[in-house]
Scaffold this motif. Structure first.
Motif, PDB file in Angstrom:
ATOM      1  N   LYS A  73       0.820  -1.207   0.000  1.00 15.26           N
ATOM      2  CA  LYS A  73       0.000   0.000   0.000  1.00 15.26           C
ATOM      3  C   LYS A  73       0.857   1.262   0.000  1.00 15.26           C
ATOM      4  N   PRO A  74       0.318   2.379  -0.461  1.00  7.44           N
ATOM      5  CA  PRO A  74       1.050   3.642  -0.420  1.00  7.44           C
ATOM      6  C   PRO A  74       1.546   3.958   0.996  1.00  7.44           C
ATOM      7  N   GLY A  75       2.745   4.519   1.047  1.00  9.77           N
ATOM      8  CA  GLY A  75       3.380   4.797   2.328  1.00  9.77           C
ATOM      9  C   GLY A  75       4.396   3.753   2.731  1.00  9.77           C
ATOM     10  N   ASN A 110      18.338  -8.241   5.319  1.00  7.04           N
ATOM     11  CA  ASN A 110      17.055  -8.096   4.640  1.00  7.04           C
ATOM     12  C   ASN A 110      15.958  -8.538   5.594  1.00  7.04           C
ATOM     13  N   GLY A 111      14.739  -8.174   5.266  1.00  9.45           N
ATOM     14  CA  GLY A 111      13.613  -8.525   6.118  1.00  9.45           C
ATOM     15  C   GLY A 111      12.583  -7.411   6.116  1.00  9.45           C
ATOM     16  N   THR A 112      11.659  -7.510   7.051  1.00  3.41           N
ATOM     17  CA  THR A 112      10.574  -6.535   7.170  1.00  3.41           C
ATOM     18  C   THR A 112      10.636  -5.879   8.543  1.00  3.41           C
ATOM     19  N   ALA A 113      10.448  -4.580   8.558  1.00  6.21           N
ATOM     20  CA  ALA A 113      10.479  -3.825   9.807  1.00  6.21           C
ATOM     21  C   ALA A 113       9.457  -2.693   9.732  1.00  6.21           C
ATOM     22  N   ARG A 114       9.432  -1.874  10.761  1.00 10.55           N
ATOM     23  CA  ARG A 114       8.574  -0.698  10.820  1.00 10.55           C
ATOM     24  C   ARG A 114       9.405   0.506  11.235  1.00 10.55           C
ATOM     25  N   VAL A 115       8.977   1.668  10.785  1.00 10.44           N
ATOM     26  CA  VAL A 115       9.608   2.898  11.264  1.00 10.44           C
ATOM     27  C   VAL A 115       9.080   3.149  12.667  1.00 10.44           C
ATOM     28  N   ALA A 116       9.930   2.960  13.668  1.00 12.78           N
ATOM     29  CA  ALA A 116       9.509   3.110  15.061  1.00 12.78           C
ATOM     30  C   ALA A 116       9.658   4.546  15.545  1.00 12.78           C
ATOM     31  N   ALA A 117      10.605   5.287  14.947  1.00 18.31           N
ATOM     32  CA  ALA A 117      10.849   6.664  15.369  1.00 18.31           C
ATOM     33  C   ALA A 117      11.551   7.405  14.248  1.00 18.31           C
ATOM     34  N   LYS A 118      11.422   8.730  14.299  1.00 17.47           N
ATOM     35  CA  LYS A 118      12.082   9.598  13.339  1.00 17.47           C
ATOM     36  C   LYS A 118      12.815  10.695  14.122  1.00 17.47           C
ATOM     37  N   GLN A 193      19.754  15.592   1.274  1.00 17.69           N
ATOM     38  CA  GLN A 193      18.548  16.210   0.711  1.00 17.69           C
ATOM     39  C   GLN A 193      17.456  15.171   0.467  1.00 17.69           C
ATOM     40  N   ASP A 194      17.860  13.940   0.178  1.00 17.73           N
ATOM     41  CA  ASP A 194      16.883  12.873  -0.064  1.00 17.73           C
ATOM     42  C   ASP A 194      16.283  12.350   1.229  1.00 17.73           C
ATOM     43  N   ILE A 195      17.098  12.181   2.269  1.00 17.92           N
ATOM     44  CA  ILE A 195      16.525  11.692   3.530  1.00 17.92           C
ATOM     45  C   ILE A 195      15.600  12.747   4.119  1.00 17.92           C
ATOM     46  N   MET A 196      15.873  14.016   3.878  1.00 23.58           N
ATOM     47  CA  MET A 196      14.971  15.069   4.349  1.00 23.58           C
ATOM     48  C   MET A 196      13.632  14.978   3.630  1.00 23.58           C
ATOM     49  N   ASP A 197      13.664  14.648   2.345  1.00 28.63           N
ATOM     50  CA  ASP A 197      12.437  14.479   1.576  1.00 28.63           C
ATOM     51  C   ASP A 197      11.672  13.244   2.053  1.00 28.63           C
ATOM     52  N   LEU A 198      12.376  12.118   2.226  1.00 28.98           N
ATOM     53  CA  LEU A 198      11.733  10.893   2.691  1.00 28.98           C
ATOM     54  C   LEU A 198      11.152  11.076   4.087  1.00 28.98           C
ATOM     55  N   TYR A 199      11.862  11.795   4.935  1.00 27.17           N
ATOM     56  CA  TYR A 199      11.413  12.042   6.305  1.00 27.17           C
ATOM     57  C   TYR A 199      10.035  12.695   6.324  1.00 27.17           C
ATOM     58  N   GLU A 200       9.816  13.625   5.406  1.00 23.58           N
ATOM     59  CA  GLU A 200       8.534  14.324   5.353  1.00 23.58           C
ATOM     60  C   GLU A 200       7.421  13.429   4.817  1.00 23.58           C
ATOM     61  N   ARG A 201       7.769  12.465   4.001  1.00 24.43           N
ATOM     62  CA  ARG A 201       6.767  11.579   3.392  1.00 24.43           C
ATOM     63  C   ARG A 201       6.397  10.399   4.288  1.00 24.43           C
ATOM     64  N   ALA A 202       7.385   9.820   4.957  1.00 23.39           N
ATOM     65  CA  ALA A 202       7.182   8.568   5.691  1.00 23.39           C
ATOM     66  C   ALA A 202       6.677   8.827   7.101  1.00 23.39           C
ATOM     67  N   GLY A 203       5.699   8.051   7.521  1.00 23.04           N
ATOM     68  CA  GLY A 203       5.158   8.201   8.864  1.00 23.04           C
ATOM     69  C   GLY A 203       5.691   7.158   9.822  1.00 23.04           C
ATOM     70  N   VAL A 204       5.644   7.475  11.106  1.00 23.63           N
ATOM     71  CA  VAL A 204       5.970   6.469  12.118  1.00 23.63           C
ATOM     72  C   VAL A 204       4.980   5.316  11.972  1.00 23.63           C
ATOM     73  N   GLY A 205       5.495   4.104  11.982  1.00 24.81           N
ATOM     74  CA  GLY A 205       4.666   2.926  11.781  1.00 24.81           C
ATOM     75  C   GLY A 205       4.699   2.413  10.352  1.00 24.81           C
ATOM     76  N   ALA A 206       5.322   3.172   9.446  1.00 28.28           N
ATOM     77  CA  ALA A 206       5.395   2.750   8.049  1.00 28.28           C
ATOM     78  C   ALA A 206       6.108   1.408   7.918  1.00 28.28           C
ATOM     79  N   LYS A 207       5.602   0.574   7.050  1.00 25.70           N
ATOM     80  CA  LYS A 207       6.221  -0.725   6.773  1.00 25.70           C
ATOM     81  C   LYS A 207       7.461  -0.521   5.898  1.00 25.70           C
ATOM     82  N   VAL A 208       8.529  -1.242   6.263  1.00 26.58           N
ATOM     83  CA  VAL A 208       9.788  -1.177   5.504  1.00 26.58           C
ATOM     84  C   VAL A 208      10.169  -2.591   5.107  1.00 26.58           C
ATOM     85  N   ILE A 209      10.363  -2.807   3.818  1.00 26.59           N
ATOM     86  CA  ILE A 209      10.765  -4.109   3.287  1.00 26.59           C
ATOM     87  C   ILE A 209      12.160  -3.955   2.692  1.00 26.59           C
TER      88      ILE A 209
END
Length: 211
Positions: A73-75, A110-118, A193-209
């Motif tokens: 899903k998006p995000g 490799n694996g699946t995780a979540r964004v726990a904090a920013k 500059q890219d991590i600053m952009d991603l930081y604004e897009r990604a929410g806490v709890g986002a799935k990371v593969i």
């Protein structure tokens, strides 16, 4: 009518050539837009983020929006360690694609995780095992102060799984030349500059593969 069709086709071909569109990596089909002009110097929270000499970074690693077909899903954040791309999934079969640096041989994961904090301008504390490998890092045992030269750069996303903190991060780096290479201790690094952009897009709890 035929002349108009040929003229339109010629215009489209010329536009494609000028935009430098290229299909790179699995599931991606050419950029819709690139952000090559978004790597200038900027001031953020009192720190100066240096400009990236982006012409020296291979074009496929410039931030861009691409076609990306996935059932996620998006995000969702998907890291492709082989081609060294990170995708932030958007609606309607699109994604923001970033160039990344990944873990060197022996430090891949490799694996699946979540964004726990920013964290903005995080403090970096090298783990004990890293200090044993690189004793010169002992001076940062209490934490490396935030700033443009900090190992985590301007932003960090902290990854947890069912076992807790994985120890891995998605983070910025001042070492722009490392993007597209395998030379980290396992974390996924992006241009500041890219991590600053991603930081604004990604929410806490986002799935990371990571694969």
């Amino acid at each position: 009518m035929q002349l108009k069709t040929l003229t339109l086709l010629a215009s489209l071909m010329a536009a494609t050539t000028l935009s430098g569109c290229m299909s790179i990596g699995p599931l991606s089909i050419g950029p819709f837009s690139t952000y090559t002009g978004d790597y200038n110097s900027r001031v953020d929270a009192g720190y100066t983020v240096p400009a990236i000499p982006i012409s020296k970074v291979p074009r496929q690693f410039h931030r861009q929006i691409v076609r990306y077909e996935t059932s996620e899903k998006p995000g969702t954040i998907i890291v492709e360690t082989g081609p060294k791309f990170l995708y932030f999934v958007l609606p309607e079969g699109q994604a923001v694609r970033y160039g990344i640096g990944v873990g060197r041989e022996g430090f891949e994961w490799n694996g699946t995780a979540r964004v726990a904090a920013k964290r903005e301008w995080p403090v970096w504390t090298p783990p004990a095992e890293m200090i044993r490998r690189q004793p010169q890092l002992a001076k940062y045992a209490g934490g490396m102060p935030p700033g443009p030269q900090n190992a985590l750069g301007a932003r960090a996303l902290y990854l947890h799984n069912k076992g807790g903190d994985t120890g891995y991060r998605l983070h910025g780096t001042p070492e722009w030349w490392s993007i597209g290479k395998a030379m980290s201790s396992g974390c996924v690094r992006l241009l500041n500059q890219d991590i600053m952009d991603l930081y604004e897009r990604a929410g806490v709890g986002a799935k990371v593969i990571v694969r």
